[in-house]
Design an enzyme around this catalytic site. Structure first.
Site, PDB file in Angstrom:
ATOM      1  N   HIS A   1      25.821  21.032  26.073  1.00  0.00           N
ATOM      2  CA  HIS A   1      25.571  21.202  24.639  1.00  0.00           C
ATOM      3  C   HIS A   1      25.418  19.813  24.016  1.00  0.00           C
ATOM      4  O   HIS A   1      26.216  18.905  24.261  1.00  0.00           O
ATOM      5  CB  HIS A   1      26.754  21.946  24.021  1.00  0.00           C
ATOM      6  CG  HIS A   1      26.758  21.933  22.528  1.00  0.00           C
ATOM      7  ND1 HIS A   1      25.642  22.237  21.783  1.00  0.00           N
ATOM      8  CD2 HIS A   1      27.749  21.652  21.636  1.00  0.00           C
ATOM      9  CE1 HIS A   1      25.940  22.142  20.505  1.00  0.00           C
ATOM     10  NE2 HIS A   1      27.201  21.783  20.386  1.00  0.00           N
TER      11      HIS A   1
ATOM     12  N   CYS B   1      28.381  27.256  19.370  1.00  0.00           N
ATOM     13  CA  CYS B   1      27.627  26.334  20.233  1.00  0.00           C
ATOM     14  C   CYS B   1      27.637  26.751  21.703  1.00  0.00           C
ATOM     15  O   CYS B   1      26.857  26.220  22.497  1.00  0.00           O
ATOM     16  CB  CYS B   1      28.160  24.911  20.075  1.00  0.00           C
ATOM     17  SG  CYS B   1      28.138  24.354  18.364  1.00  0.00           S
TER      18      CYS B   1
ATOM     19  N   ASN C   1      22.993  18.164  16.502  1.00  0.00           N
ATOM     20  CA  ASN C   1      23.662  19.346  17.041  1.00  0.00           C
ATOM     21  C   ASN C   1      22.991  20.600  16.477  1.00  0.00           C
ATOM     22  O   ASN C   1      23.115  20.889  15.286  1.00  0.00           O
ATOM     23  CB  ASN C   1      25.144  19.294  16.644  1.00  0.00           C
ATOM     24  CG  ASN C   1      25.961  20.418  17.247  1.00  0.00           C
ATOM     25  OD1 ASN C   1      25.411  21.432  17.673  1.00  0.00           O
ATOM     26  ND2 ASN C   1      27.272  20.253  17.258  1.00  0.00           N
TER      27      ASN C   1
HETATM   28  O1  UT7 Z   1      29.213  21.640  18.396  1.00  0.00           O
HETATM   29  C1  UT7 Z   1      30.559  21.604  18.792  1.00  0.00           C
HETATM   30  C2  UT7 Z   1      31.259  20.835  18.099  1.00  0.00           C
HETATM   31  N1  UT7 Z   1      31.127  19.619  17.416  1.00  0.00           N
HETATM   32  C3  UT7 Z   1      31.389  18.458  18.050  1.00  0.00           C
HETATM   33  O2  UT7 Z   1      31.383  18.380  19.236  1.00  0.00           O
HETATM   34  C4  UT7 Z   1      31.772  17.289  17.204  1.00  0.00           C
HETATM   35  C5  UT7 Z   1      32.997  16.631  17.766  1.00  0.00           C
HETATM   36  N2  UT7 Z   1      33.467  15.499  17.011  1.00  0.00           N
HETATM   37  C6  UT7 Z   1      32.739  14.360  16.882  1.00  0.00           C
HETATM   38  O3  UT7 Z   1      31.634  14.271  17.397  1.00  0.00           O
HETATM   39  C7  UT7 Z   1      33.345  13.198  16.159  1.00  0.00           C
HETATM   40  O4  UT7 Z   1      34.722  13.457  15.927  1.00  0.00           O
HETATM   41  C8  UT7 Z   1      32.637  12.892  14.809  1.00  0.00           C
HETATM   42  C9  UT7 Z   1      31.277  12.324  15.072  1.00  0.00           C
HETATM   43  C10 UT7 Z   1      32.542  14.160  13.988  1.00  0.00           C
HETATM   44  C11 UT7 Z   1      33.450  11.851  14.023  1.00  0.00           C
HETATM   45  O5  UT7 Z   1      33.614  10.693  14.800  1.00  0.00           O
HETATM   46  P1  UT7 Z   1      35.049  10.018  14.894  1.00  0.00           P
HETATM   47  O6  UT7 Z   1      34.879   8.800  15.679  1.00  0.00           O
HETATM   48  O7  UT7 Z   1      35.969  11.072  15.444  1.00  0.00           O
HETATM   49  O8  UT7 Z   1      35.345   9.658  13.397  1.00  0.00           O
HETATM   50  P2  UT7 Z   1      36.511  10.122  12.432  1.00  0.00           P
HETATM   51  O9  UT7 Z   1      36.281  11.534  12.015  1.00  0.00           O
HETATM   52  O10 UT7 Z   1      37.829   9.784  13.060  1.00  0.00           O
HETATM   53  O11 UT7 Z   1      36.261   9.171  11.202  1.00  0.00           O
HETATM   54  C12 UT7 Z   1      36.309   7.733  11.360  1.00  0.00           C
HETATM   55  C13 UT7 Z   1      35.871   7.088  10.068  1.00  0.00           C
HETATM   56  C14 UT7 Z   1      36.583   7.644   8.842  1.00  0.00           C
HETATM   57  O12 UT7 Z   1      36.812   6.552   7.951  1.00  0.00           O
HETATM   58  P3  UT7 Z   1      38.273   5.911   7.840  1.00  0.00           P
HETATM   59  O13 UT7 Z   1      39.169   7.024   7.407  1.00  0.00           O
HETATM   60  O14 UT7 Z   1      38.588   5.389   9.205  1.00  0.00           O
HETATM   61  O15 UT7 Z   1      38.079   4.829   6.809  1.00  0.00           O
HETATM   62  C15 UT7 Z   1      35.552   8.561   8.231  1.00  0.00           C
HETATM   63  O16 UT7 Z   1      35.710   8.691   6.826  1.00  0.00           O
HETATM   64  O17 UT7 Z   1      34.474   7.304   9.858  1.00  0.00           O
HETATM   65  C16 UT7 Z   1      34.268   7.815   8.545  1.00  0.00           C
HETATM   66  N3  UT7 Z   1      33.108   8.685   8.554  1.00  0.00           N
HETATM   67  C17 UT7 Z   1      31.850   8.268   8.269  1.00  0.00           C
HETATM   68  N4  UT7 Z   1      31.384   7.068   7.890  1.00  0.00           N
HETATM   69  C18 UT7 Z   1      30.058   6.969   7.684  1.00  0.00           C
HETATM   70  C19 UT7 Z   1      33.058  10.008   8.880  1.00  0.00           C
HETATM   71  N5  UT7 Z   1      31.786  10.443   8.791  1.00  0.00           N
HETATM   72  C20 UT7 Z   1      31.035   9.374   8.415  1.00  0.00           C
HETATM   73  C21 UT7 Z   1      29.660   9.227   8.175  1.00  0.00           C
HETATM   74  N6  UT7 Z   1      29.213   7.999   7.829  1.00  0.00           N
HETATM   75  N7  UT7 Z   1      28.774  10.227   8.322  1.00  0.00           N
END
Ligand code: UT7
Length: 327
Positions: free
Chosen positions: A254, A121, A284
């Site tokens: 980005h 990225c 992204n």
């Molecule tokens: O391009 C360079 C790099 N990429 C990025 O910059 C991405 C950086 N990271 C992020 O943007 C965020 O960490 C994410 C958007 C990927 C995830 O958001 P988060 O607030 O960090 O969520 P999490 O991974 O901590 O997950 C929270 C909850 C989990 O459920 P539980 O365990 O709390 O019950 C996940 O299973 O959200 C759940 N979850 C979803 N639910 C519905 C994860 N993905 C999804 C989804 N739909 N697509």
């Protein structure tokens, strides 16, 4: 290709971008069987749509469309391009490079140098900084810098934590030798010890994929890392140019997640009104996202000639970097 004149500056003379096909909404992903919701994706990422290229469409195809638009907006023709730097992590082939394929598709027969940059990225910022150094050295005068990706090829549609985040697209700029700035400062960094938090850990061997051909990400770790280094590298290029954040007209980060953009703006003391945000339209798109956002804002008349822009990216590797410039 060599010029005896030593140009001191380089400036962006044209921008272009391209998104394939129709936008695919969050609800369409739900309808296709992804275990997610429109509400979760919007609240956690700000993404509403992404574009997914048809199976026969490659990174160099998307790059071609973005490049033609950038070359036209620069008032140039392809034959005037003497350097092609194409940032991609989803190249058409293992080799030849997508840059070489793009050169062929553009009909450039002048022997211009062409190569790919792989910095995920951060790839576009890496490409811009490299092209800037070529131009400042006097070896080249008119570069095409492209970010082009088909990330849909490396997504596991059963992994809701990643598949909803990414999309396909391309963005390009023409960077030319100039008597006036131009690019004020660039900074590039990497720390390979973070390679495991965002990767596609697969390789081809004897006709087989060894490891995984799909993107894997520890989202929260990537999030924390991104917010820290995006603020740090922005300050680094501002310091290098003897400027401060208040002198930035537009921050073009980005486009990965609206919450990362908001945190970065907050750390720099910038209002969101000074941040170009297009992530909701295409998700992204890795190396393509910065030039996509730049071109979108230029064509909308938001970014104008003379504006001070700070472009910055972060991605797998880990890699990160920034470019501060007068548009
Ligand atoms: O391009 C360079 C790099 N990429 C990025 O910059 C991405 C950086 N990271 C992020 O943007 C965020 O960490 C994410 C958007 C990927 C995830 O958001 P988060 O607030 O960090 O969520 P999490 O991974 O901590 O997950 C929270 C909850 C989990 O459920 P539980 O365990 O709390 O019950 C996940 O299973 O959200 C759940 N979850 C979803 N639910 C519905 C994860 N993905 C999804 C989804 N739909 N697509």
């Amino acid at each position: 290709m060599n010029s005896s004149r030593l140009p001191i500056f380089s400036r962006i003379s044209g921008t272009g971008s391209y998104l394939p096909g129709e936008p695919v909404s969050n609800n369409e992903l739900v309808a296709r069987g992804v275990d997610t919701s429109d509400q979760w994706i919007i609240e956690r990422t700000g993404i509403r749509f992404r574009h997914l290229a048809a199976a026969s469409v490659t990174s160099s195809d998307l790059a071609l469309q973005a490049s033609l638009r950038a070359i036209e907006s620069a008032g140039r023709v392809p034959a005037e391009i003497d350097l092609i730097v194409l940032a991609t992590s989803t190249p058409d082939f293992i080799f030849p490079s997508s840059a070489a394929l793009l050169q062929d598709k553009l009909g450039i027969k002048n022997g211009a140098a062409a190569f790919d940059v792989q910095a995920v990225c951060s790839g576009f910022v890496y490409g811009l900084a490299i092209a800037e150094k070529f131009i400042r050295s006097g070896s080249h005068r008119c570069a095409l810098v492209v970010g082009s990706e088909v990330f849909s090829r490396i997504l596991d549609w059963n992994d809701r934590g990643t598949c909803v985040l990414f999309g396909d697209g391309a963005g390009a700029v023409v960077l030319e030798a100039s008597d006036a700035p131009g690019i004020h400062a660039t900074a590039l960094h990497a720390d390979g010890s973070f390679n495991k938090i965002l990767s596609v850990p697969g390789q081809l061997c004897g006709g087989q994929v060894i490891g995984s051909p799909f993107l894997q990400m520890d989202g929260p770790s990537v999030f924390k890392f991104a917010v820290k280094v995006l603020a740090d590298v922005a300050k680094e290029v501002l310091d290098a140019a003897g400027m401060n954040a208040q002198q930035i007209d537009w921050l073009i980060p980005h486009q990965a997640n609206i919450r990362i953009l908001q945190s970065t703006a907050r750390k720099l003391g910038l209002p969101m009104g000074k941040v170009i945000v297009t992530v909701e339209h295409h998700g992204n798109t890795s190396a393509a996202s910065i030039p996509l956002a730049l071109d979108d804002a230029v064509r909308a008349g938001t970014i104008k000639r003379g504006d001070t822009l700070l472009l910055e990216g972060v991605g797998g590797g880990f890699t990160w970097g920034a470019a501060l410039l007068r548009f």
